[in-house]
Design a protein around this motif. Structure first.
Motif, PDB file in Angstrom:
ATOM      1  N   ILE A 147      78.334  54.631   8.074  1.00 27.93           N
ATOM      2  CA  ILE A 147      79.332  53.956   8.899  1.00 27.93           C
ATOM      3  C   ILE A 147      78.812  52.568   9.243  1.00 27.93           C
ATOM      4  N   GLU A 148      79.650  51.567   9.027  1.00 29.39           N
ATOM      5  CA  GLU A 148      79.326  50.195   9.439  1.00 29.39           C
ATOM      6  C   GLU A 148      80.368  49.722  10.444  1.00 29.39           C
ATOM      7  N   ILE A 149      79.916  49.136  11.552  1.00 30.32           N
ATOM      8  CA  ILE A 149      80.796  48.662  12.618  1.00 30.32           C
ATOM      9  C   ILE A 149      80.480  47.196  12.865  1.00 30.32           C
ATOM     10  N   GLU A 150      81.439  46.344  12.557  1.00 30.73           N
ATOM     11  CA  GLU A 150      81.225  44.890  12.601  1.00 30.73           C
ATOM     12  C   GLU A 150      82.209  44.234  13.572  1.00 30.73           C
ATOM     13  N   PRO A 151      81.736  43.466  14.560  1.00 36.69           N
ATOM     14  CA  PRO A 151      82.658  42.764  15.463  1.00 36.69           C
ATOM     15  C   PRO A 151      83.419  41.675  14.712  1.00 36.69           C
TER      16      PRO A 151
END
Length: 396
Positions: A147-151
């Motif tokens: 999982i990648e979470i990028e603002p």
């Protein structure tokens, strides 16, 4: 600190976070997460235990928009929910990418002596809600590898409305608002500020409109759907007459949205499931749908006629099957289950796709819904996740 106000230790600045859920030793730049890693506020990530077998993964993040990419661990189609059961992806093949809006109830600090408040006035059922907490939560249907979470700074579809729009957290209740993210591409977030029992007036007095307006950026789209509860004379503090005050409040919303260079879209309320002896839907909303249509025409605002679309849908299902689109095994005549909510979200997406506006480009490709010949509820498979104890939404 005021009683009942929770304080969280959030990251000071939003940053990209990457999690490897399958490897004991993660690749450079990735955080390895063990299968038994329970969410811990100190680390800011982890799984949240669920007794029903659902997999919930949460990450502490500041308020804002986040581009999320989920890689499946095998080749099975993947469905992903987020926050309070927002449907982000349904039966995706391969990596899924979408954008999530995360918000908190706090508002900006007011200048000295200024009227107003500094926090949305949440209802008891919203206390502890994933729609207002300090983290981004994903509901994962199937094994996930990474999982990648990028603002990001995404264009937002902002939803203002009542229980037929709000993220419904429990039971078989669902709304078109929480299904709409499935129809939006990965570049755009859906910020659903709707709440059960709300009216145009109460949305202001509870500072929900202030919160939504505080997040608007130029180019955002704001969908406004009220009328279910505004018509209730027995609610004297929030009643608004369809011919006068209801229209005036709609104009105020439109002006406030436009003042921030965002674009309003008015939506008429879906019908209740009330048939006449000939199998036609009875209008239980009085003059409110016509009031919305009139203000939209007067103000030059796009209109999505969900009143009309819902009547066609229910009549196509017929008196013997229309209950299959409603919650509480069809005993509720106002609030929808996953099937009914999905069909109405599909109709809203079609309405947005048909606008002469850039928003049409962010609605995913797909066939339009034919409300006169909808897919049958008997063959619709979508199990909502992130469920809490069932509670009938406020309003009726």
């Amino acid at each position: 600190m005021a009683a009942g106000v929770m304080v969280y230790a959030l990251p000071a600045v939003a940053q990209t976070q990457r999690f490897d859920l399958t490897s004991e030793i993660a690749r450079p730049g990735w955080q390895s997460v063990r299968p038994d890693a329970v969410y811990d506020p100190a680390s800011g990530y982890g799984f949240e235990p669920r007794g029903n077998g659902d997999t919930l993964f949460s990450v502490a993040v500041p308020e804002g928009d986040y581009r999320v990419t989920v890689w499946p661990a095998d080749d099975r189609p993947m469905t992903v929910w987020a926050e309070s059961r927002r449907l982000m992806v349904r039966d995706a093949a391969g990596p899924a990418r979408f954008t999530i809006n995360v918000r908190r109830p706090e508002l900006a600090t007011l200048p000295d002596n200024a009227p107003g408040g500094e926090r949305v006035r949440l209802k008891p059922r919203e206390q502890g809600s994933r729609s207002w907490d300090d983290r981004l939560t994903l509901g994962l249907d199937g094994p996930v590898a990474r999982i990648e979470i990028e603002p990001v700074q995404a264009t937002r579809l902002v939803l203002l409305g009542d229980s037929t729009v709000a993220d419904q957290p429990g039971g078989d209740y669902a709304s078109w608002g929480q299904m709409l993210p499935r129809f939006v591409d990965g570049t755009t977030s859906v910020a659903n500020h709707a709440e059960s029992g709300e009216t145009l007036k109460s949305f202001i007095t509870e500072l929900r409109l202030d919160k939504a307006l505080s997040q608007l950026r130029p180019g955002d789209i704001v969908l406004v759907q009220f009328g279910h509860n505004d018509s209730k004379v027995q609610w004297p503090q929030t009643y608004a007459d369809a011919a006068t005050t209801f229209r005036s409040y709609l104009r105020v919303y439109i002006d406030e949205i436009r003042r921030r260079d965002a674009r309003p879209v008015l939506v008429t309320s879906p019908h209740r499931r009330t048939f006449d002896p000939d199998g036609h839907i009875v209008n239980s909303h009085g003059g409110y749908p016509d009031a919305v249509r009139a203000v939209a025409e007067e103000q030059g605002v796009p209109l999505i006629d969900l009143t009309l679309a819902s009547a066609r849908l229910y009549e196509a299902l017929g008196t013997d099957r229309a209950h299959l689109a409603f919650a509480d095994s069809g005993r509720d005549r106002t609030h929808h289950n996953a099937y009914g909510a999905y069909m109405l979200a599909w109709a809203v997406a079609d309405g947005l796709r048909g606008l002469d506006d850039p928003v049409a480009q962010v609605i995913t490709d797909g066939p339009p819904l034919d409300p006169d010949h909808p897919p049958g509820p008997e063959h619709f498979t979508l199990r909502p996740m992130l469920s809490v104890a069932s509670e009938k939404p406020a309003g009726s």
